[in-house]
Design a protein around this motif. Structure first.
Motif, PDB file in Angstrom:
ATOM      1  N   THR A  43      16.291   8.034  -0.039  1.00  0.00           N
ATOM      2  CA  THR A  43      14.872   7.719  -0.177  1.00  0.00           C
ATOM      3  C   THR A  43      14.518   7.431  -1.633  1.00  0.00           C
ATOM      4  O   THR A  43      13.412   7.010  -1.920  1.00  0.00           O
ATOM      5  CB  THR A  43      13.982   8.857   0.349  1.00  0.00           C
ATOM      6  OG1 THR A  43      14.341  10.059  -0.319  1.00  0.00           O
ATOM      7  CG2 THR A  43      14.140   9.011   1.851  1.00  0.00           C
ATOM      8  N   SER A  78       5.914  -3.427  -2.618  1.00  0.00           N
ATOM      9  CA  SER A  78       6.140  -2.522  -3.745  1.00  0.00           C
ATOM     10  C   SER A  78       4.819  -2.221  -4.432  1.00  0.00           C
ATOM     11  O   SER A  78       3.811  -2.883  -4.193  1.00  0.00           O
ATOM     12  CB  SER A  78       7.121  -3.137  -4.736  1.00  0.00           C
ATOM     13  OG  SER A  78       6.536  -4.262  -5.340  1.00  0.00           O
ATOM     14  N   SER A  79       4.858  -1.228  -5.309  1.00  0.00           N
ATOM     15  CA  SER A  79       3.639  -0.811  -6.003  1.00  0.00           C
ATOM     16  C   SER A  79       3.264  -1.760  -7.142  1.00  0.00           C
ATOM     17  O   SER A  79       2.194  -1.615  -7.711  1.00  0.00           O
ATOM     18  CB  SER A  79       3.802   0.622  -6.521  1.00  0.00           C
ATOM     19  OG  SER A  79       4.941   0.721  -7.354  1.00  0.00           O
ATOM     20  N   VAL A 117       7.290   2.625  -6.214  1.00  0.00           N
ATOM     21  CA  VAL A 117       7.299   3.019  -4.804  1.00  0.00           C
ATOM     22  C   VAL A 117       7.317   1.762  -3.942  1.00  0.00           C
ATOM     23  O   VAL A 117       6.564   0.823  -4.186  1.00  0.00           O
ATOM     24  CB  VAL A 117       6.061   3.875  -4.469  1.00  0.00           C
ATOM     25  CG1 VAL A 117       6.026   4.220  -2.988  1.00  0.00           C
ATOM     26  CG2 VAL A 117       6.040   5.139  -5.308  1.00  0.00           C
ATOM     27  N   THR A 142       6.739   0.614  -0.038  1.00  0.00           N
ATOM     28  CA  THR A 142       6.152   1.085   1.221  1.00  0.00           C
ATOM     29  C   THR A 142       6.590   0.177   2.357  1.00  0.00           C
ATOM     30  O   THR A 142       6.421  -1.041   2.294  1.00  0.00           O
ATOM     31  CB  THR A 142       4.619   1.102   1.130  1.00  0.00           C
ATOM     32  OG1 THR A 142       4.234   1.916   0.020  1.00  0.00           O
ATOM     33  CG2 THR A 142       3.997   1.649   2.395  1.00  0.00           C
ATOM     34  N   THR A 165       5.912  -0.734   6.150  1.00  0.00           N
ATOM     35  CA  THR A 165       4.938  -0.628   7.233  1.00  0.00           C
ATOM     36  C   THR A 165       5.667  -0.925   8.538  1.00  0.00           C
ATOM     37  O   THR A 165       6.262  -1.997   8.689  1.00  0.00           O
ATOM     38  CB  THR A 165       3.775  -1.620   7.029  1.00  0.00           C
ATOM     39  OG1 THR A 165       3.209  -1.393   5.733  1.00  0.00           O
ATOM     40  CG2 THR A 165       2.704  -1.446   8.090  1.00  0.00           C
ATOM     41  N   ARG A 200       3.754   4.302   8.069  1.00  0.00           N
ATOM     42  CA  ARG A 200       4.268   3.922   6.745  1.00  0.00           C
ATOM     43  C   ARG A 200       5.359   4.896   6.319  1.00  0.00           C
ATOM     44  O   ARG A 200       5.210   6.097   6.454  1.00  0.00           O
ATOM     45  CB  ARG A 200       3.164   3.958   5.695  1.00  0.00           C
ATOM     46  CG  ARG A 200       2.087   2.944   5.930  1.00  0.00           C
ATOM     47  CD  ARG A 200       0.973   3.091   4.912  1.00  0.00           C
ATOM     48  NE  ARG A 200      -0.168   2.299   5.311  1.00  0.00           N
ATOM     49  CZ  ARG A 200      -0.482   1.148   4.761  1.00  0.00           C
ATOM     50  NH1 ARG A 200       0.216   0.664   3.781  1.00  0.00           N
ATOM     51  NH2 ARG A 200      -1.527   0.478   5.185  1.00  0.00           N
ATOM     52  N   GLU A 201       6.401   4.327   5.768  1.00  0.00           N
ATOM     53  CA  GLU A 201       7.482   5.115   5.189  1.00  0.00           C
ATOM     54  C   GLU A 201       7.641   4.641   3.749  1.00  0.00           C
ATOM     55  O   GLU A 201       7.357   3.480   3.449  1.00  0.00           O
ATOM     56  CB  GLU A 201       8.790   4.904   5.966  1.00  0.00           C
ATOM     57  CG  GLU A 201       8.669   5.111   7.477  1.00  0.00           C
ATOM     58  CD  GLU A 201       8.280   6.511   7.872  1.00  0.00           C
ATOM     59  OE1 GLU A 201       8.696   7.473   7.184  1.00  0.00           O
ATOM     60  OE2 GLU A 201       7.548   6.671   8.864  1.00  0.00           O
ATOM     61  N   THR A 202       8.090   5.519   2.859  1.00  0.00           N
ATOM     62  CA  THR A 202       8.234   5.116   1.455  1.00  0.00           C
ATOM     63  C   THR A 202       9.616   5.467   0.913  1.00  0.00           C
ATOM     64  O   THR A 202      10.233   6.443   1.338  1.00  0.00           O
ATOM     65  CB  THR A 202       7.176   5.787   0.551  1.00  0.00           C
ATOM     66  OG1 THR A 202       7.298   7.203   0.653  1.00  0.00           O
ATOM     67  CG2 THR A 202       5.780   5.355   0.938  1.00  0.00           C
ATOM     68  N   LYS A 243      11.686   5.158  -3.189  1.00  0.00           N
ATOM     69  CA  LYS A 243      11.371   5.006  -4.610  1.00  0.00           C
ATOM     70  C   LYS A 243      12.582   4.502  -5.373  1.00  0.00           C
ATOM     71  O   LYS A 243      13.719   4.813  -5.016  1.00  0.00           O
ATOM     72  CB  LYS A 243      10.948   6.349  -5.218  1.00  0.00           C
ATOM     73  CG  LYS A 243       9.677   6.906  -4.667  1.00  0.00           C
ATOM     74  CD  LYS A 243       9.361   8.242  -5.317  1.00  0.00           C
ATOM     75  CE  LYS A 243       8.115   8.858  -4.704  1.00  0.00           C
ATOM     76  NZ  LYS A 243       7.800  10.144  -5.299  1.00  0.00           N
TER      77      LYS A 243
END
Length: 161
Positions: free
Chosen positions: A53, A87-88, A125, A127, A129, A136-138, A140
């Protein structure tokens, strides 16, 4: 006015009392069974299990592009459908994920590319969908971005006219 009210009341009375057929006789047992099966399946979701993860690229020079692959498996009881991976920020680009449903037990993967911009410790992060229970799963990515040793020299160069 009273006549209109009496006529409307009579029409309503006739309309409500004229249906003598029992509504329970109209229910189809096959439809009830199909609805019960559908409702039982409505509570079954796919479950995304990642091989990792978080991914740490370690120390990288500023501006050095790096990428990693996240592998996932559908360990749930329903087909997994990924609708988006974001992405963030714009410096991190997820790509190559499958938009096809993933059956229970099957695996998939997507690539995350980071352009190496930033300074010091950088964490981003991503994400996912999907039709999982949470939606939602994340995952990093992180890196320690070292300054470009040539940046000071580039900044001191005279500008061409």
């Amino acid at each position: 006015m009273k006549k209109v009210l009496v006529v409307l009341s009579a029409i309503c009375l006739v309309g409500f009392t004229s249906c003598k057929e029992d509504a329970t006789k109209k229910i189809d047992a096959e439809n009830v069974a199909a609805a019960a099966e559908r409702d039982a399946k409505a509570n079954v979701f796919p479950v995304m299990e990642f091989d990792k993860t978080e991914h740490d690229f370690g120390e990288i020079a500023s501006g050095t592009p790096v990428e990693t692959v996240f592998t996932y498996k559908n360990v749930g009881e329903a087909p997994l459908v990924i609708t988006d991976v974001k992405s963030s920020c714009g410096c991190t680009i997820p790509k190559d994920w499958s938009r096809e449903p993933l059956a229970p037990g099957e695996s998939g993967k997507f690539t995350v590319k980071f352009n190496g911009k930033g300074t010091n410790k950088v964490t981003k992060v991503v994400t996912v969908t999907a039709n999982t229970k949470t939606g939602r799963e994340t995952v990093k990515i992180s890196a320690f971005v070292k300054p470009d040793p040539n940046a000071a020299q580039k900044a001191n160069l005279p500008m061409a006219q």
